[in-house]
Design a protein around this motif. Sequence first.
Motif, PDB file in Angstrom:
ATOM      1  N   SER A 137      21.416  -6.220  31.355  1.00 19.84           N
ATOM      2  CA  SER A 137      20.597  -6.241  30.122  1.00 19.84           C
ATOM      3  C   SER A 137      21.044  -6.705  28.914  1.00 19.84           C
ATOM      4  O   SER A 137      22.336  -6.861  28.803  1.00 19.84           O
ATOM      5  CB  SER A 137      20.313  -4.725  30.183  1.00 19.84           C
ATOM      6  OG  SER A 137      21.164  -4.042  29.512  1.00 19.84           O
ATOM      7  N   ALA A 190      24.475   4.597  20.158  1.00 24.13           N
ATOM      8  CA  ALA A 190      23.753   5.554  20.792  1.00 24.13           C
ATOM      9  C   ALA A 190      22.261   5.588  20.874  1.00 24.13           C
ATOM     10  O   ALA A 190      21.470   5.553  21.581  1.00 24.13           O
ATOM     11  CB  ALA A 190      24.140   6.892  20.218  1.00 24.13           C
ATOM     12  N   GLY A 191      21.859   4.812  19.809  1.00 26.94           N
ATOM     13  CA  GLY A 191      20.475   4.834  19.364  1.00 26.94           C
ATOM     14  C   GLY A 191      19.739   3.451  20.228  1.00 26.94           C
ATOM     15  O   GLY A 191      18.413   3.491  20.475  1.00 26.94           O
ATOM     16  N   VAL A 192      20.376   2.372  20.567  1.00 30.38           N
ATOM     17  CA  VAL A 192      19.795   1.106  20.940  1.00 30.38           C
ATOM     18  C   VAL A 192      20.652   0.645  22.169  1.00 30.38           C
ATOM     19  O   VAL A 192      19.999   0.588  23.258  1.00 30.38           O
ATOM     20  CB  VAL A 192      19.973  -0.048  19.708  1.00 30.38           C
ATOM     21  CG1 VAL A 192      19.549  -1.088  20.247  1.00 30.38           C
ATOM     22  CG2 VAL A 192      19.209   0.475  18.511  1.00 30.38           C
ATOM     23  N   GLU A 225      21.361  -5.029  26.335  1.00 34.12           N
ATOM     24  CA  GLU A 225      21.966  -3.968  25.649  1.00 34.12           C
ATOM     25  C   GLU A 225      23.528  -4.158  26.433  1.00 34.12           C
ATOM     26  O   GLU A 225      24.453  -3.879  25.516  1.00 34.12           O
ATOM     27  CB  GLU A 225      21.645  -2.692  26.027  1.00 34.12           C
ATOM     28  CG  GLU A 225      20.044  -2.442  24.945  1.00 34.12           C
ATOM     29  CD  GLU A 225      19.137  -3.230  25.514  1.00 34.12           C
ATOM     30  OE1 GLU A 225      18.278  -3.205  24.811  1.00 34.12           O
ATOM     31  OE2 GLU A 225      19.032  -3.615  26.806  1.00 34.12           O
ATOM     32  N   GLU A 260      22.853   1.928  24.259  1.00 33.08           N
ATOM     33  CA  GLU A 260      23.051   2.681  25.450  1.00 33.08           C
ATOM     34  C   GLU A 260      21.635   3.037  26.204  1.00 33.08           C
ATOM     35  O   GLU A 260      21.755   3.973  27.211  1.00 33.08           O
ATOM     36  CB  GLU A 260      23.753   4.155  25.187  1.00 33.08           C
ATOM     37  CG  GLU A 260      25.142   3.684  24.870  1.00 33.08           C
ATOM     38  CD  GLU A 260      26.081   5.141  24.744  1.00 33.08           C
ATOM     39  OE1 GLU A 260      27.191   4.998  24.340  1.00 33.08           O
ATOM     40  OE2 GLU A 260      25.549   6.035  24.437  1.00 33.08           O
ATOM     41  N   ARG A 261      20.606   2.650  25.643  1.00 33.78           N
ATOM     42  CA  ARG A 261      19.351   3.007  26.070  1.00 33.78           C
ATOM     43  C   ARG A 261      18.713   2.193  27.274  1.00 33.78           C
ATOM     44  O   ARG A 261      17.471   2.469  27.779  1.00 33.78           O
ATOM     45  CB  ARG A 261      18.223   2.980  24.883  1.00 33.78           C
ATOM     46  CG  ARG A 261      18.507   3.853  23.703  1.00 33.78           C
ATOM     47  CD  ARG A 261      18.308   5.276  24.147  1.00 33.78           C
ATOM     48  NE  ARG A 261      18.782   6.457  23.182  1.00 33.78           N
ATOM     49  CZ  ARG A 261      18.672   7.576  23.285  1.00 33.78           C
ATOM     50  NH1 ARG A 261      18.305   8.123  24.309  1.00 33.78           N
ATOM     51  NH2 ARG A 261      19.222   8.173  22.174  1.00 33.78           N
ATOM     52  N   ASN A 262      19.141   1.036  27.681  1.00 30.66           N
ATOM     53  CA  ASN A 262      18.613   0.653  28.666  1.00 30.66           C
ATOM     54  C   ASN A 262      19.928  -0.374  29.400  1.00 30.66           C
ATOM     55  O   ASN A 262      19.891  -1.756  29.467  1.00 30.66           O
ATOM     56  CB  ASN A 262      17.895  -1.048  28.029  1.00 30.66           C
ATOM     57  CG  ASN A 262      17.419  -1.454  29.053  1.00 30.66           C
ATOM     58  OD1 ASN A 262      16.888  -1.290  30.113  1.00 30.66           O
ATOM     59  ND2 ASN A 262      17.070  -2.983  28.642  1.00 30.66           N
ATOM     60  N   ALA A 269      26.643   2.017  32.181  1.00 28.41           N
ATOM     61  CA  ALA A 269      27.231   3.031  31.535  1.00 28.41           C
ATOM     62  C   ALA A 269      28.385   3.557  31.777  1.00 28.41           C
ATOM     63  O   ALA A 269      29.122   4.144  30.797  1.00 28.41           O
ATOM     64  CB  ALA A 269      25.915   4.107  31.708  1.00 28.41           C
TER      65      ALA A 269
END
Length: 223
Positions: free
Chosen positions: A57, A112-114, A59, A116-118, A124
Amino acid sequence: MEFQRARRPEQVAERRRAILGTARAMLRERRVADISLRELSDRVGLAKSNVLRYFDSREAIFLAVLDEEWGAWLDDVERRLPDTGGPVAVATAVASSLVGRDLLCELVAGMAGVLERNVTVDSARAFKLRAHARTTRLADLVRTRLPVLDAAGARHFAHAVLVMTAGLWPYANPTEAVAVVLREMGSPPAAELFATGLTEGLVNQLVGLVARAGGVADYSARP
């Protein structure tokens, strides 16, 4: 730039380096939240589907950049940390090592907010294991200089470095409208506020942790 599909390990490594290098270049131009996978793919000369052969991804790409920046920063911290001087000197050295490392601070702020979200579970897991190792390394470096701290206290400080950086960094990069208002109010430059706030916050954290660990002394004086 045109690429044929990489098949050999060295070709895969080359493609990954090209993608990460492009991501770094784009981060010098804008914030991570404003960079799309399509833009990054176009810049590196690959279709999105081909980029996703090497990273699962957008991210995941920026987490890989973060991991590299994190390691380089810790090398610098190890060189900077004083052998003597107590918690004030140690915390000040850690804070000063982050001033000027805009790319690292930007990625930590978005972690954390961007970022690790996708990501997939595998990505991860790999990142979190590396992040754990990075945090442990910082904690060990601090304990080497301040042996009064136990492992838990040193790790608490290492985590506090990330949390404070992530919290303060957005304020160091306000929108132009907010920057105008801050100047009208006579506030110091945002970058100066970041450096001062990070130093004060980390000094207070580490002095408190050392005091609780039994190393009570007069740590009020700055180096």
